[in-house]
Design a protein around this motif. Structure first.
Motif, short mmCIF file in Angstrom:
data_model
loop_
_atom_site.label_atom_id
_atom_site.label_comp_id
_atom_site.label_asym_id
_atom_site.label_seq_id
_atom_site.Cartn_x
_atom_site.Cartn_y
_atom_site.Cartn_z
N MET A 21 0.83 -1.23 0.00
CA MET A 21 0.00 0.00 0.00
C MET A 21 0.86 1.26 0.00
SD MET A 21 -1.36 -0.15 3.91
CE MET A 21 -0.41 0.65 5.24
N THR A 22 2.00 1.23 0.73
CA THR A 22 2.84 2.44 0.78
C THR A 22 3.57 2.64 -0.55
OG1 THR A 22 4.49 1.11 1.95
CG2 THR A 22 3.19 2.62 3.28
N ASP A 23 3.64 1.60 -1.38
CA ASP A 23 4.30 1.72 -2.70
C ASP A 23 3.37 2.32 -3.75
OD1 ASP A 23 6.76 0.91 -2.08
OD2 ASP A 23 6.66 -1.10 -2.98
N TRP A 37 -7.77 -2.23 5.34
CA TRP A 37 -7.55 -3.66 5.59
C TRP A 37 -6.33 -3.87 6.48
CZ3 TRP A 37 -8.11 -6.11 0.00
CH2 TRP A 37 -9.44 -5.98 -0.41
N HIS A 38 -5.26 -3.08 6.19
CA HIS A 38 -4.02 -3.19 6.96
C HIS A 38 -4.29 -2.88 8.43
CE1 HIS A 38 0.27 -2.86 7.82
NE2 HIS A 38 0.01 -1.74 8.47
N LYS A 39 -5.06 -1.82 8.67
CA LYS A 39 -5.35 -1.43 10.06
C LYS A 39 -6.20 -2.50 10.76
CE LYS A 39 -5.08 3.45 8.92
NZ LYS A 39 -5.75 4.77 8.96
N SER A 93 2.00 1.16 17.71
CA SER A 93 2.62 2.31 17.03
C SER A 93 1.81 2.68 15.78
CB SER A 93 4.08 2.03 16.66
OG SER A 93 4.16 0.98 15.71
N GLY A 94 1.29 1.66 15.06
CA GLY A 94 0.47 1.93 13.87
C GLY A 94 -0.82 2.62 14.24
N TYR A 95 -1.43 2.16 15.36
CA TYR A 95 -2.70 2.73 15.83
C TYR A 95 -2.52 4.22 16.18
CZ TYR A 95 -7.15 2.97 18.33
OH TYR A 95 -8.42 3.30 18.73
N PHE A 96 -1.46 4.50 16.96
CA PHE A 96 -1.23 5.90 17.37
C PHE A 96 -0.78 6.75 16.17
CE2 PHE A 96 -1.61 4.19 21.59
CZ PHE A 96 -2.27 5.21 22.26
N TYR A 97 -0.08 6.12 15.22
CA TYR A 97 0.30 6.84 14.00
C TYR A 97 -0.97 7.31 13.27
CZ TYR A 97 1.67 7.61 9.17
OH TYR A 97 1.81 8.15 7.91
N SER A 98 -1.94 6.41 13.14
CA SER A 98 -3.17 6.74 12.45
C SER A 98 -3.91 7.87 13.17
CB SER A 98 -4.05 5.48 12.38
OG SER A 98 -5.06 5.63 11.44
N VAL A 130 8.91 5.20 13.71
CA VAL A 130 8.95 4.13 14.73
C VAL A 130 8.29 2.86 14.17
CG1 VAL A 130 8.00 3.43 16.98
CG2 VAL A 130 9.03 5.69 16.72
N HIS A 131 7.11 3.03 13.52
CA HIS A 131 6.38 1.88 12.96
C HIS A 131 7.27 1.15 11.94
CE1 HIS A 131 2.67 -0.34 12.35
NE2 HIS A 131 2.64 -0.10 11.04
N TYR A 132 7.94 1.93 11.10
CA TYR A 132 8.82 1.36 10.07
C TYR A 132 10.00 0.62 10.73
CZ TYR A 132 11.94 1.03 6.06
OH TYR A 132 12.77 0.55 5.09
N LEU A 134 10.34 -0.57 13.76
CA LEU A 134 9.92 -1.78 14.49
C LEU A 134 9.66 -2.92 13.51
CD1 LEU A 134 7.49 -0.32 17.19
CD2 LEU A 134 9.78 -1.23 17.56
N ASN A 135 9.10 -2.57 12.34
CA ASN A 135 8.83 -3.61 11.33
C ASN A 135 10.12 -4.19 10.76
OD1 ASN A 135 6.02 -4.36 10.53
ND2 ASN A 135 5.78 -2.16 10.75
N MET A 136 11.13 -3.34 10.58
CA MET A 136 12.41 -3.87 10.08
C MET A 136 13.07 -4.75 11.15
SD MET A 136 12.49 -3.02 7.06
CE MET A 136 10.74 -2.81 6.88
#
Ligand code: HEM
Length: 168
Positions: A21-23, A37-39, A93-98, A130-132, A134-136
């Motif tokens: 999706m980010t691409d 869907w991701h969320k 982190s994704g939730y708070f990012y949103s 941070v989300h990125y 943590l994912n790496m």
């Protein structure tokens, strides 16, 4: 076992969707659909990860085989703790990012989840990083986890990998 494989599948799906999706350039209906869907996947993972943590805290993991070196037992426990931490920290982190981006999460398009913070552009940029990151970290940790499992299965042949297989 069930939670292990269920969460593993959901994480693979959520990770793949996150990268896809980010691409997608610009803002398109497909991209917005994938974001939703991701969320939803991420919030589901958070729920299952909480269940799994509660299960682990109330049910001790089986002991390591007697012949396993002490440093390997420590490394395995440390890696498992890191994986638990990431399973919780990544969705949070994704939730708070949103929320920081000013987009409240409506789970499955049906249930509005709590808006815990006001929109905040600077926090948004920080949480995106941070989300990125943590994912790496998750990518590396899961890679190590899989390599270690395969080493136990094919080289040590100590039966550790079979313990997580429901149909052994
Ligand atoms: C374990 C669960 C999750 C995983 C594995 C995951 C994984 C990812 C990945 C790999 C990306 C792409 C990062 C990039 O290339 O920039 C991403 C982006 C994103 N994630 Fe997650 N995520 C999870 C949970 C969540 C949750 C629960 C939410 C929100 C409720 C969320 C919101 C987002 C958003 C909004 C982006 C887009 C970032 C941008 O604007 O570039 N994620 N996620």
């Amino acid at each position: 076992m069930l939670l292990h494989w269920l969460i593993a599948l959901l994480i693979i799906a959520s990770f793949a969707l996150g990268v896809t999706m980010t691409d997608i350039p610009g803002i398109t209906p497909t991209k917005l659909k994938y974001f939703s869907w991701h969320k939803w996947l991420g919030v589901t993972i958070l729920g299952f990860a909480c269940l799994r943590l509660l299960w682990r805290l109330s049910h001790a993991a089986p002991a390591y085989p007697a012949g396993m070196a002490a440093w390997q037992q420590k490394a395995a426990s440390g890696l498992h703790q890191l994986l638990y931490l990431l399973m919780l920290a990544i969705p949070v982190s994704g939730y708070f990012y949103s929320l920081a981006a000013g987009v409240p999460v409506v789970y499955l398009g049906l249930v509005a989840l709590p808006v815990l913070i006001d929109p905040a552009p600077e926090l948004k940029m920080l949480l995106k990083t941070v989300h990125y990151a943590l994912n790496m970290t998750l990518l590396g940790a899961v890679g190590l986890h899989v390599v270690a499992a395969m080493k136990h299965h094919f080289i040590d042949r100590d039966g550790i990998f079979k313990r997580i297989l429901p149909l052994r």
